[in-house]
Design a protein around this motif. Structure first.
Motif, PDB file in Angstrom:
ATOM      1  N   UNK A  94       0.835  -1.213   0.000  1.00 57.63           N
ATOM      2  CA  UNK A  94       0.000   0.000   0.000  1.00 57.63           C
ATOM      3  C   UNK A  94       0.866   1.258   0.000  1.00 57.63           C
ATOM      4  N   UNK A  95       1.981   1.233   0.717  1.00 60.03           N
ATOM      5  CA  UNK A  95       2.896   2.377   0.722  1.00 60.03           C
ATOM      6  C   UNK A  95       3.521   2.573  -0.660  1.00 60.03           C
ATOM      7  N   UNK A  96       3.856   1.476  -1.317  1.00 56.81           N
ATOM      8  CA  UNK A  96       4.383   1.566  -2.686  1.00 56.81           C
ATOM      9  C   UNK A  96       3.308   2.166  -3.590  1.00 56.81           C
ATOM     10  N   UNK A  97       2.082   1.660  -3.478  1.00 55.15           N
ATOM     11  CA  UNK A  97       0.962   2.151  -4.303  1.00 55.15           C
ATOM     12  C   UNK A  97       0.761   3.656  -4.087  1.00 55.15           C
ATOM     13  N   UNK A  98       0.814   4.108  -2.839  1.00 56.86           N
ATOM     14  CA  UNK A  98       0.556   5.512  -2.523  1.00 56.86           C
ATOM     15  C   UNK A  98       1.655   6.443  -3.030  1.00 56.86           C
ATOM     16  N   UNK A  99       2.895   6.011  -2.934  1.00 58.67           N
ATOM     17  CA  UNK A  99       4.022   6.896  -3.238  1.00 58.67           C
ATOM     18  C   UNK A  99       4.621   6.706  -4.629  1.00 58.67           C
ATOM     19  N   UNK A 100       4.281   5.602  -5.299  1.00 54.53           N
ATOM     20  CA  UNK A 100       4.916   5.285  -6.587  1.00 54.53           C
ATOM     21  C   UNK A 100       3.887   4.769  -7.588  1.00 54.53           C
ATOM     22  N   UNK A 101       3.078   5.683  -8.146  1.00 54.40           N
ATOM     23  CA  UNK A 101       2.037   5.248  -9.082  1.00 54.40           C
ATOM     24  C   UNK A 101       2.597   4.607 -10.347  1.00 54.40           C
ATOM     25  N   UNK A 102       3.875   4.790 -10.619  1.00 57.77           N
ATOM     26  CA  UNK A 102       4.481   4.154 -11.792  1.00 57.77           C
ATOM     27  C   UNK A 102       4.628   2.643 -11.618  1.00 57.77           C
ATOM     28  N   UNK A 103       4.567   2.171 -10.375  1.00 50.27           N
ATOM     29  CA  UNK A 103       4.678   0.735 -10.104  1.00 50.27           C
ATOM     30  C   UNK A 103       3.288   0.117 -10.202  1.00 50.27           C
ATOM     31  N   UNK A 104       3.183  -0.913 -11.021  1.00 46.40           N
ATOM     32  CA  UNK A 104       1.920  -1.632 -11.150  1.00 46.40           C
ATOM     33  C   UNK A 104       1.861  -2.704 -10.067  1.00 46.40           C
ATOM     34  N   UNK A 105       0.756  -2.719  -9.295  1.00 43.46           N
ATOM     35  CA  UNK A 105       0.564  -3.724  -8.246  1.00 43.46           C
ATOM     36  C   UNK A 105      -0.591  -4.630  -8.618  1.00 43.46           C
ATOM     37  N   UNK A 106      -0.349  -5.911  -8.545  1.00 45.12           N
ATOM     38  CA  UNK A 106      -1.397  -6.886  -8.801  1.00 45.12           C
ATOM     39  C   UNK A 106      -2.429  -6.843  -7.686  1.00 45.12           C
ATOM     40  N   UNK A 107      -3.686  -7.059  -8.043  1.00 40.27           N
ATOM     41  CA  UNK A 107      -4.766  -7.167  -7.072  1.00 40.27           C
ATOM     42  C   UNK A 107      -5.210  -8.631  -7.085  1.00 40.27           C
ATOM     43  N   UNK A 108      -4.964  -9.332  -5.991  1.00 44.49           N
ATOM     44  CA  UNK A 108      -5.299 -10.753  -5.893  1.00 44.49           C
ATOM     45  C   UNK A 108      -6.794 -10.951  -5.746  1.00 44.49           C
ATOM     46  N   UNK A 109      -7.257 -12.073  -6.260  1.00 49.31           N
ATOM     47  CA  UNK A 109      -8.631 -12.506  -6.029  1.00 49.31           C
ATOM     48  C   UNK A 109      -8.636 -13.361  -4.763  1.00 49.31           C
ATOM     49  N   UNK A 110      -9.699 -13.270  -3.982  1.00 44.00           N
ATOM     50  CA  UNK A 110      -9.805 -14.093  -2.775  1.00 44.00           C
ATOM     51  C   UNK A 110     -11.253 -14.453  -2.488  1.00 44.00           C
ATOM     52  N   UNK A 111     -11.417 -15.597  -1.847  1.00 45.58           N
ATOM     53  CA  UNK A 111     -12.748 -16.023  -1.421  1.00 45.58           C
ATOM     54  C   UNK A 111     -13.061 -15.577   0.004  1.00 45.58           C
ATOM     55  N   UNK A 112     -12.094 -14.948   0.689  1.00 45.99           N
ATOM     56  CA  UNK A 112     -12.379 -14.504   2.051  1.00 45.99           C
ATOM     57  C   UNK A 112     -13.163 -13.204   2.026  1.00 45.99           C
TER      58      UNK A 112
END
Length: 193
Positions: free
Chosen positions: A25-43
């Motif tokens: 989340x810190x990477x996502x907030x400060x570095x929009x150039x980095x693509x972060x995968x969003x996992x699927x979950x059943x929880x």
């Protein structure tokens, strides 16, 4: 126009409650150039989690369909209860675009990705100590006593797998760990040659 630089996938894994999601989340907030995968979950979502941002929350039937169609790069049953998986198409698209790409997944998933994408960089996020890991798990207050015990048993096994990874980052402090991770992402993405 030249083709985008080839990116190398960075896989972040580590024991439960080490702060993988917080660092991501810190990477996502400060570095929009980095693509972060969003996992699927059943929880079910925890308080404050947003579908499509933190996870893609799906039913067991939806998850089954994704597995059957080969739509997941990796998937696993985590802590003996819920399934988590990485949708394949968005990862492949980000890499094709030349973006620094990060998967934040569990140990089982990291092992599966190593089988299919051995060129990825595998980063182990470690706690400063066992006591600190326990403190973080208890402190977040999102699991029952039984679930905490189950996760701590899993964490011991996960910690023993550190030697399977290319690099270890010790999560003493979230922003510092995130900065170290971004340095690895940008140094392997083809931006620094």
């Amino acid at each position: 126009m030249s083709a985008p630089a080839t990116s190398r996938l960075v896989v972040l894994a580590g024991p439960t409650a080490v702060g993988k999601g917080t660092v991501a989340a810190a990477v996502r907030a400060d570095h929009p150039e980095v693509w972060l995968s969003v996992s699927a979950t059943t929880r079910p979502p925890r308080p404050g989690e947003v579908d499509g941002v933190h996870y893609r929350f799906v039913s067991a039937a939806e998850f089954d369909a994704m597995v059957a169609a080969g739509d997941l790069l990796e998937w696993a049953v985590v802590h003996g209860t819920h399934r988590y998986g990485t949708p394949r198409a968005p990862v492949e698209a980000a890499l094709a675009e030349g973006r620094p790409a990060l998967l934040e997944i569990d140990l089982q998933g990291a092992r599966q990705v190593r089988e299919t994408m051995p060129e990825a960089l595998f980063v182990f996020l470690s706690p400063p100590s066992w006591d600190e890991l326990v403190r973080r798990l208890v402190g977040r207050g999102t699991e029952s006593e039984a679930e905490r015990e189950r996760r701590l048993l899993t964490a011991r096994t996960e910690l023993a797998a550190e030697t399977e990874f290319d690099v270890t980052i010790v999560n003493h402090e979230v922003r510092a760990a995130a900065a170290e991770l971004v340095t690895l992402l940008t140094s392997v993405s083809g931006r620094q040659r």
